[in-house]
Design a protein around this motif. Structure first.
Motif, PDB file in Angstrom:
ATOM      1  N   LEU A 155     -52.030 -21.998  87.246  1.00 24.63           N
ATOM      2  CA  LEU A 155     -53.406 -22.354  86.921  1.00 24.63           C
ATOM      3  C   LEU A 155     -54.422 -21.592  87.750  1.00 24.63           C
ATOM      4  O   LEU A 155     -55.614 -21.828  87.628  1.00 24.63           O
ATOM      5  CB  LEU A 155     -53.618 -23.862  87.115  1.00 24.63           C
ATOM      6  CG  LEU A 155     -52.793 -24.767  86.223  1.00 24.63           C
ATOM      7  CD1 LEU A 155     -53.052 -26.220  86.573  1.00 24.63           C
ATOM      8  CD2 LEU A 155     -53.101 -24.519  84.761  1.00 24.63           C
TER       9      LEU A 155
ATOM     10  N   LEU B  29     -57.118 -19.903  85.713  1.00 23.76           N
ATOM     11  CA  LEU B  29     -57.856 -20.749  84.781  1.00 23.76           C
ATOM     12  C   LEU B  29     -58.776 -21.751  85.451  1.00 23.76           C
ATOM     13  O   LEU B  29     -59.836 -22.068  84.933  1.00 23.76           O
ATOM     14  CB  LEU B  29     -56.870 -21.513  83.889  1.00 23.76           C
ATOM     15  CG  LEU B  29     -55.956 -20.675  83.016  1.00 23.76           C
ATOM     16  CD1 LEU B  29     -54.965 -21.559  82.313  1.00 23.76           C
ATOM     17  CD2 LEU B  29     -56.763 -19.878  82.027  1.00 23.76           C
ATOM     18  N   VAL B  30     -58.364 -22.272  86.576  1.00 24.66           N
ATOM     19  CA  VAL B  30     -59.076 -23.374  87.206  1.00 24.66           C
ATOM     20  C   VAL B  30     -59.547 -22.934  88.589  1.00 24.66           C
ATOM     21  O   VAL B  30     -58.768 -22.383  89.354  1.00 24.66           O
ATOM     22  CB  VAL B  30     -58.156 -24.602  87.329  1.00 24.66           C
ATOM     23  CG1 VAL B  30     -58.889 -25.769  87.935  1.00 24.66           C
ATOM     24  CG2 VAL B  30     -57.588 -24.974  85.984  1.00 24.66           C
TER      25      VAL B  30
ATOM     26  N   LEU C 281     -61.465 -32.049  86.719  1.00 19.99           N
ATOM     27  CA  LEU C 281     -61.000 -30.942  85.895  1.00 19.99           C
ATOM     28  C   LEU C 281     -61.562 -31.036  84.480  1.00 19.99           C
ATOM     29  O   LEU C 281     -62.037 -30.052  83.917  1.00 19.99           O
ATOM     30  CB  LEU C 281     -59.468 -30.944  85.869  1.00 19.99           C
ATOM     31  CG  LEU C 281     -58.777 -29.773  85.198  1.00 19.99           C
ATOM     32  CD1 LEU C 281     -59.092 -28.499  85.955  1.00 19.99           C
ATOM     33  CD2 LEU C 281     -57.290 -30.008  85.170  1.00 19.99           C
ATOM     34  N   VAL C 282     -61.528 -32.217  83.906  1.00 23.25           N
ATOM     35  CA  VAL C 282     -62.084 -32.429  82.569  1.00 23.25           C
ATOM     36  C   VAL C 282     -63.588 -32.191  82.578  1.00 23.25           C
ATOM     37  O   VAL C 282     -64.136 -31.588  81.659  1.00 23.25           O
ATOM     38  CB  VAL C 282     -61.749 -33.854  82.071  1.00 23.25           C
ATOM     39  CG1 VAL C 282     -62.476 -34.165  80.774  1.00 23.25           C
ATOM     40  CG2 VAL C 282     -60.246 -34.016  81.901  1.00 23.25           C
ATOM     41  N   ASN C 283     -64.259 -32.641  83.633  1.00 21.62           N
ATOM     42  CA  ASN C 283     -65.699 -32.426  83.746  1.00 21.62           C
ATOM     43  C   ASN C 283     -66.027 -30.939  83.809  1.00 21.62           C
ATOM     44  O   ASN C 283     -66.985 -30.473  83.194  1.00 21.62           O
ATOM     45  CB  ASN C 283     -66.224 -33.147  84.993  1.00 21.62           C
ATOM     46  CG  ASN C 283     -67.722 -33.107  85.076  1.00 21.62           C
ATOM     47  OD1 ASN C 283     -68.398 -32.944  84.073  1.00 21.62           O
ATOM     48  ND2 ASN C 283     -68.238 -33.263  86.274  1.00 21.62           N
ATOM     49  N   PHE C 284     -65.225 -30.172  84.556  1.00 18.09           N
ATOM     50  CA  PHE C 284     -65.444 -28.721  84.654  1.00 18.09           C
ATOM     51  C   PHE C 284     -65.299 -28.050  83.293  1.00 18.09           C
ATOM     52  O   PHE C 284     -66.143 -27.263  82.886  1.00 18.09           O
ATOM     53  CB  PHE C 284     -64.454 -28.114  85.655  1.00 18.09           C
ATOM     54  CG  PHE C 284     -64.451 -26.619  85.663  1.00 18.09           C
ATOM     55  CD1 PHE C 284     -65.477 -25.918  86.262  1.00 18.09           C
ATOM     56  CD2 PHE C 284     -63.423 -25.911  85.062  1.00 18.09           C
ATOM     57  CE1 PHE C 284     -65.489 -24.537  86.268  1.00 18.09           C
ATOM     58  CE2 PHE C 284     -63.419 -24.532  85.063  1.00 18.09           C
ATOM     59  CZ  PHE C 284     -64.455 -23.847  85.671  1.00 18.09           C
ATOM     60  N   TYR C 285     -64.217 -28.359  82.581  1.00 20.03           N
ATOM     61  CA  TYR C 285     -63.983 -27.712  81.296  1.00 20.03           C
ATOM     62  C   TYR C 285     -64.947 -28.185  80.217  1.00 20.03           C
ATOM     63  O   TYR C 285     -65.200 -27.463  79.256  1.00 20.03           O
ATOM     64  CB  TYR C 285     -62.530 -27.925  80.844  1.00 20.03           C
ATOM     65  CG  TYR C 285     -61.613 -26.909  81.459  1.00 20.03           C
ATOM     66  CD1 TYR C 285     -61.662 -25.587  81.088  1.00 20.03           C
ATOM     67  CD2 TYR C 285     -60.707 -27.280  82.437  1.00 20.03           C
ATOM     68  CE1 TYR C 285     -60.835 -24.648  81.658  1.00 20.03           C
ATOM     69  CE2 TYR C 285     -59.876 -26.360  83.021  1.00 20.03           C
ATOM     70  CZ  TYR C 285     -59.945 -25.037  82.624  1.00 20.03           C
ATOM     71  OH  TYR C 285     -59.138 -24.120  83.195  1.00 20.03           O
ATOM     72  N   SER C 286     -65.499 -29.373  80.336  1.00 13.03           N
ATOM     73  CA  SER C 286     -66.462 -29.829  79.331  1.00 13.03           C
ATOM     74  C   SER C 286     -67.781 -29.079  79.442  1.00 13.03           C
ATOM     75  O   SER C 286     -68.543 -29.020  78.480  1.00 13.03           O
ATOM     76  CB  SER C 286     -66.699 -31.327  79.472  1.00 13.03           C
ATOM     77  OG  SER C 286     -67.330 -31.605  80.705  1.00 13.03           O
ATOM     78  N   LYS C 287     -68.076 -28.464  80.582  1.00 16.75           N
ATOM     79  CA  LYS C 287     -69.311 -27.704  80.765  1.00 16.75           C
ATOM     80  C   LYS C 287     -69.195 -26.252  80.320  1.00 16.75           C
ATOM     81  O   LYS C 287     -70.206 -25.562  80.224  1.00 16.75           O
ATOM     82  CB  LYS C 287     -69.730 -27.743  82.230  1.00 16.75           C
ATOM     83  CG  LYS C 287     -70.134 -29.121  82.697  1.00 16.75           C
ATOM     84  CD  LYS C 287     -70.480 -29.121  84.163  1.00 16.75           C
ATOM     85  CE  LYS C 287     -70.790 -30.527  84.644  1.00 16.75           C
ATOM     86  NZ  LYS C 287     -71.049 -30.563  86.085  1.00 16.75           N
ATOM     87  N   LEU C 288     -67.993 -25.783  80.041  1.00 17.52           N
ATOM     88  CA  LEU C 288     -67.814 -24.388  79.610  1.00 17.52           C
ATOM     89  C   LEU C 288     -68.340 -24.191  78.191  1.00 17.52           C
ATOM     90  O   LEU C 288     -68.327 -25.117  77.386  1.00 17.52           O
ATOM     91  CB  LEU C 288     -66.333 -24.010  79.666  1.00 17.52           C
ATOM     92  CG  LEU C 288     -65.720 -23.912  81.056  1.00 17.52           C
ATOM     93  CD1 LEU C 288     -64.243 -23.600  80.941  1.00 17.52           C
ATOM     94  CD2 LEU C 288     -66.419 -22.859  81.874  1.00 17.52           C
TER      95      LEU C 288
ATOM     96  N   LYS D  45     -68.504 -23.354  74.305  1.00 14.89           N
ATOM     97  CA  LYS D  45     -67.517 -23.562  73.249  1.00 14.89           C
ATOM     98  C   LYS D  45     -67.767 -22.569  72.117  1.00 14.89           C
ATOM     99  O   LYS D  45     -68.857 -22.070  71.937  1.00 14.89           O
ATOM    100  CB  LYS D  45     -67.605 -24.990  72.725  1.00 14.89           C
ATOM    101  CG  LYS D  45     -67.204 -26.011  73.770  1.00 14.89           C
ATOM    102  CD  LYS D  45     -67.548 -27.406  73.339  1.00 14.89           C
ATOM    103  CE  LYS D  45     -67.170 -28.416  74.376  1.00 14.89           C
ATOM    104  NZ  LYS D  45     -67.859 -28.245  75.631  1.00 14.89           N
TER     105      LYS D  45
END
Length: 95
Positions: free
Chosen positions: A10, A13-14, A35-42, A44
């Motif tokens: 990872l 990616l992270v 982790l979910v919070n970080f990816y939700s801000k990327l 789309k």
């Protein structure tokens, strides 16, 4: 799974501050909230088309489509070959 193996997989990616071994190996869903919070801000969706193009995009596609660069390249290769042959001929057969 080894924490070092997870970290290596990872790593690209992270970001390191989010993917700590304690969060990833704890097995709890609540620990993955950062982790979910970080990816939700990327962003789309598909990536925007890049403006950079090569020779094909510049001369053979779009409004400027033309065969002139191809003809010029063929003529240039012919001219270079003819010049080399001419010089070789005069080197080996003096007049």
């Amino acid at each position: 799974m080894q924490p070092s193996l997870v970290r290596r997989q990872l790593g690209g990616l992270v970001p390191p501050k989010i993917a700590t071994p304690s969060i990833l190996s704890s097995g709890q869903g609540a620990g993955l909230a950062p982790l979910v919070n970080f990816y939700s801000k990327l962003p789309k969706g598909p990536a925007p088309a890049s403006a950079a193009g090569g020779i094909k995009a510049r001369y053979f596609s779009g409004n400027n489509a033309s065969g002139k660069p191809l003809v010029a390249a063929i003529f240039g290769i012919f001219l270079l070959g003819y010049t080399l042959d001419y010089q070789k001929h005069h080197k080996n057969h003096p007049h």
